[in-house]
Scaffold this motif. Structure first.
Motif, short mmCIF file in Angstrom:
data_model
loop_
_atom_site.label_atom_id
_atom_site.label_comp_id
_atom_site.label_asym_id
_atom_site.label_seq_id
_atom_site.Cartn_x
_atom_site.Cartn_y
_atom_site.Cartn_z
N ILE A 171 1.58 -21.57 55.27
CA ILE A 171 2.83 -20.87 54.95
C ILE A 171 3.97 -21.42 55.79
O ILE A 171 5.06 -21.73 55.29
CB ILE A 171 2.68 -19.35 55.18
N GLU A 172 3.73 -21.57 57.10
CA GLU A 172 4.78 -22.07 57.99
C GLU A 172 5.19 -23.50 57.64
O GLU A 172 6.37 -23.85 57.69
CB GLU A 172 4.29 -21.99 59.44
N LYS A 184 8.97 -14.47 57.28
CA LYS A 184 9.20 -15.76 57.92
C LYS A 184 10.42 -16.45 57.32
O LYS A 184 10.97 -17.37 57.92
CB LYS A 184 7.96 -16.66 57.80
N ILE A 230 0.67 -15.20 48.87
CA ILE A 230 0.51 -14.14 49.88
C ILE A 230 -0.01 -12.87 49.22
O ILE A 230 -0.90 -12.18 49.74
CB ILE A 230 1.84 -13.89 50.62
N PRO A 236 -4.36 -13.72 60.67
CA PRO A 236 -3.04 -13.94 61.27
C PRO A 236 -3.12 -14.10 62.78
O PRO A 236 -4.05 -13.57 63.42
CB PRO A 236 -2.27 -12.66 60.90
N LYS A 237 -2.16 -14.79 63.35
CA LYS A 237 -2.13 -15.01 64.80
C LYS A 237 -2.07 -13.67 65.54
O LYS A 237 -1.30 -12.78 65.18
CB LYS A 237 -0.92 -15.84 65.17
N HIS A 297 3.68 -9.34 56.11
CA HIS A 297 4.80 -9.75 56.97
C HIS A 297 4.99 -11.27 57.00
O HIS A 297 5.98 -11.75 57.57
CB HIS A 297 4.63 -9.19 58.39
N TYR A 298 4.07 -12.02 56.42
CA TYR A 298 4.31 -13.46 56.27
C TYR A 298 5.61 -13.71 55.52
O TYR A 298 6.30 -14.71 55.74
CB TYR A 298 3.17 -14.12 55.48
N VAL A 322 -0.42 -9.63 56.90
CA VAL A 322 -0.37 -10.60 55.79
C VAL A 322 0.94 -10.44 55.02
O VAL A 322 1.61 -11.43 54.71
CB VAL A 322 -1.59 -10.41 54.86
N ASN A 339 -3.14 -19.67 54.18
CA ASN A 339 -3.19 -19.11 55.53
C ASN A 339 -1.83 -19.27 56.21
O ASN A 339 -0.91 -19.88 55.66
CB ASN A 339 -4.31 -19.75 56.37
N GLU A 340 -1.72 -18.72 57.41
CA GLU A 340 -0.42 -18.69 58.10
C GLU A 340 0.10 -20.10 58.38
O GLU A 340 1.30 -20.38 58.26
CB GLU A 340 -0.56 -17.91 59.41
N GLU A 341 -0.80 -21.00 58.75
CA GLU A 341 -0.39 -22.37 59.05
C GLU A 341 0.24 -23.05 57.83
O GLU A 341 1.30 -23.68 57.93
CB GLU A 341 -1.59 -23.18 59.53
#
Length: 590
Positions: free
Chosen positions: A446-447, A276, A466, A488-489, A272-273, A270, A442-444
């Motif tokens: 964030i991206e 990115k 985050i 996370p993926k 490490h998001y 988490v 969530n990761e999606e």
């Protein structure tokens, strides 16, 4: 007790130091041992809030450290400023309608627009009180606003907002009106106080206000500032990450005794998001805890809305539950800071102005005006309350009464089968079993944000989102229940982490339910007819009248202990519709 090398380095240190401590790393225990090694010194420990202060007083006194004084920033300021004056304290912040009246605000604007300006006056005054500057004019309040519509409104009315903010502060300074807690803290900072201690231990430094940080830095005492860079979650209160501001000798507490390796791995992923978009490496969290108990269970939400929805789902799906508990005062979950309640917004929604108590909501002619106010003030609390009203409408009084009936007081918290809390209210706490509401980033998302045109504006907000997820995850000791969308993926769960699948969403009365946190899911009374037609075409069974046979089937499912969610899915209705029908046929009390 066996100390880690990191802890021993802190005990043996000299001079000013900074301690970056991960969640569950025993920072209070470390500070107690640090104080034990300086028995003849006068030591001040500055706690983040009153509950942390009470806990710290118990821990330090248990260790017979009578040379340590425990205070919060506000209790220090209160003793130096308020006790030496004739000031009277206001409970809570001033509401927009109060500011309009006491500042004599007039103009060609309609009522709710005057309240929008008053909202920004209050925020600018709070921004100043938490800052380290000497004059309001030195601040760039416009830079704190993200929403385009709100920014345009403030830019157009900035001189007006600034002039009245200064007048508001002057009235408090002259004791013409009650002063806020933020105000006497600011007075404390501007008085350049001298604190007569040999050592000052400043906890939760990542969420310090610039005003309090300046007081701390100006002291001659040996200074120790402690915190976790990744637990900064109060920037909305104009806090800053003081750990990045000071240039002291740095120490780490990177080992968590609260949870084990698997949850530490999840926490690291988490965190490490942030890589990115930022090449700065993230310090790894090590988890060596090993707990298997499940005595304390908590559901944690990002927002009041997410948590309240979780609570409603819990009591409707677990009809045999007897006791629940909310961290903090439960009424705060149904009231905004400005005083408006869910009931006020529900009455506005139903066009029952004569039942509205709050002056701000009463000034609105419609839900459309409330939406406009929310957008121009970035008032997240009112936004969340409005979304609850849109989702549960006239079932709200029944559901809130049910929650209140089950809620226990502080003294009986231990009896609660489940504890509900937002991240902000449970900071510093831990529970055996933690379940997360699905209102975190969530990761999606964030991206998508990183790739968006507004990323530079939203970057600081993204970091805090985050951090909120990280803080929520790390409250768990033995088991974490987490929605699939928040994983996370590539992360593989084990027995200490349990996935929550996304539930099927039934059709609701006149619209198809979507993510309740989305601001795109707006509707008004003027839109209902077209939405009704679309929803009816999509799921016609949800609009069939209840038959005698259906009522008997519903009664049978209720008697057999089926949850409202199960009944809703079976009949392709909402839980609100199921509850309403059960009351209509006399199964539930109205």
């Amino acid at each position: 007790m066996k100390w880690t090398k990191e802890q021993e380095g802190i005990f043996n240190s000299t001079g000013n130091i900074l301690i970056n401590a991960v969640a569950g790393s025993g920072k209070t225990t470390t500070l107690i041992e640090y104080a034990k090694g300086r028995p003849g010194a006068r030591i001040l420990y500055i706690a983040f809030n009153k509950s942390v202060k009470i806990e710290a007083e118990f821990k330090f006194s248990t260790n017979n450290l009578r040379n340590v004084t425990i205070e919060t920033a506000h209790s220090l300021a209160f003793k130096h400023i308020v006790m030496q004056s004739n000031y009277k304290i206001k409970q809570g912040d001033y509401k927009p309608y109060e500011l309009v009246a006491l500042l004599g605000m007039t103009g060609s604007l309609v009522n709710h627009e005057l309240y929008i300006i008053a909202n920004h006056i209050q925020k600018l005054a709070s921004y100043f009180c938490n800052s380290a500057v000497a004059k309001v004019q030195e601040l760039d309040y416009l830079s704190t606003i993200i929403d385009t519509k709100a920014k345009a409104f403030v830019k157009l009315n900035y001189k007006y907002i600034e002039r009245y903010a200064r007048e508001f502060l002057a009235k408090m300074n002259n004791a013409e009106i009650e002063i806020t807690h933020d105000f006497y803290l600011k007075k404390f900072q501007l008085s350049n106080p001298i604190l007569t201690y040999d050592y000052i231990l400043f906890d939760e430094g990542q969420d310090a206000s610039p005003a309090m940080l300046e007081v701390f830095m100006n002291q001659k005492a040996t200074k120790v500032i402690v915190g976790d860079t990744h637990q900064q979650i109060y920037s909305w209160r104009y806090a800053i990450n003081s750990l990045e501001q000071v240039k002291f000798q740095s120490f780490d507490l990177s080992t968590s005794f609260r949870f084990g390796p698997k949850l530490a791995t999840l926490s690291n992923l988490v965190l490490h998001y942030k890589t990115k978009w930022n090449a700065t490496p993230i310090n790894e969290v090590k988890g060596i805890g090993h707990f298997t108990e499940s005595k304390t269970k908590a559901i944690i939400g990002r927002t009041n809305l997410g948590l309240l929805v979780k609570a409603i789902n819990f009591i409707t799906d677990n009809r045999n539950v007897k006791h629940i508990y909310f961290e903090g005062n439960f009424s705060s979950y149904t009231y905004a800071d400005e005083g408006a309640s869910l009931y006020d917004i529900l009455n506005l929604y139903n066009k029952k102005h004569f039942l509205i108590r709050d002056e701000l909501i009463k000034s609105m002619n419609s839900i459309i005006e409330l939406d406009d106010y929310i957008e121009k003030t970035e008032d997240k609390q009112l936004q969340m309350m409005l979304e609850i009203v849109k989702e549960y409408d006239n079932q709200i009084p029944f559901l809130i009464k049910k929650i209140k009936d089950l809620h226990v007081d502080d003294a009986n918290k231990h009896k609660a089968e489940i504890i509900f809390s937002t991240v902000h209210r449970c900071k510093g706490m831990e529970y055996d079993v933690v379940e997360l509401a699905n209102d975190f980033i969530n990761e999606e998302k964030i991206e998508k944000t990183v790739k968006s045109e507004d990323f530079k504006i939203l970057q600081n907000k993204l970091v805090e989102e985050i951090n909120l997820l990280y803080v929520a995850i790390t409250r768990s000791k033995s088991l974490l229940k987490i929605p699939e969308e928040l994983i996370p993926k590539g992360f593989q769960v084990d027995t200490t982490i349990q996935l929550i699948s996304k539930p099927k969403l039934p059709v609701k009365n006149d619209i198809v339910l979507t993510d309740y946190s989305s601001r795109n899911n707006k509707h008004s009374h003027y839109q209902k007819e077209s939405n009704y037609i679309k929803a009816k075409e999509k799921n016609p069974s949800a609009y069939q009248p209840w038959s005698w046979e259906m009522d008997r089937e519903l009664e049978g499912m209720f008697d057999n202990g089926k949850s409202y969610q199960e009944m809703a899915i079976h009949f392709e209705r909402t839980k609100g519709a199921i509850i309403a029908r059960l009351k209509r046929i006399g199964i539930l009390e109205s």
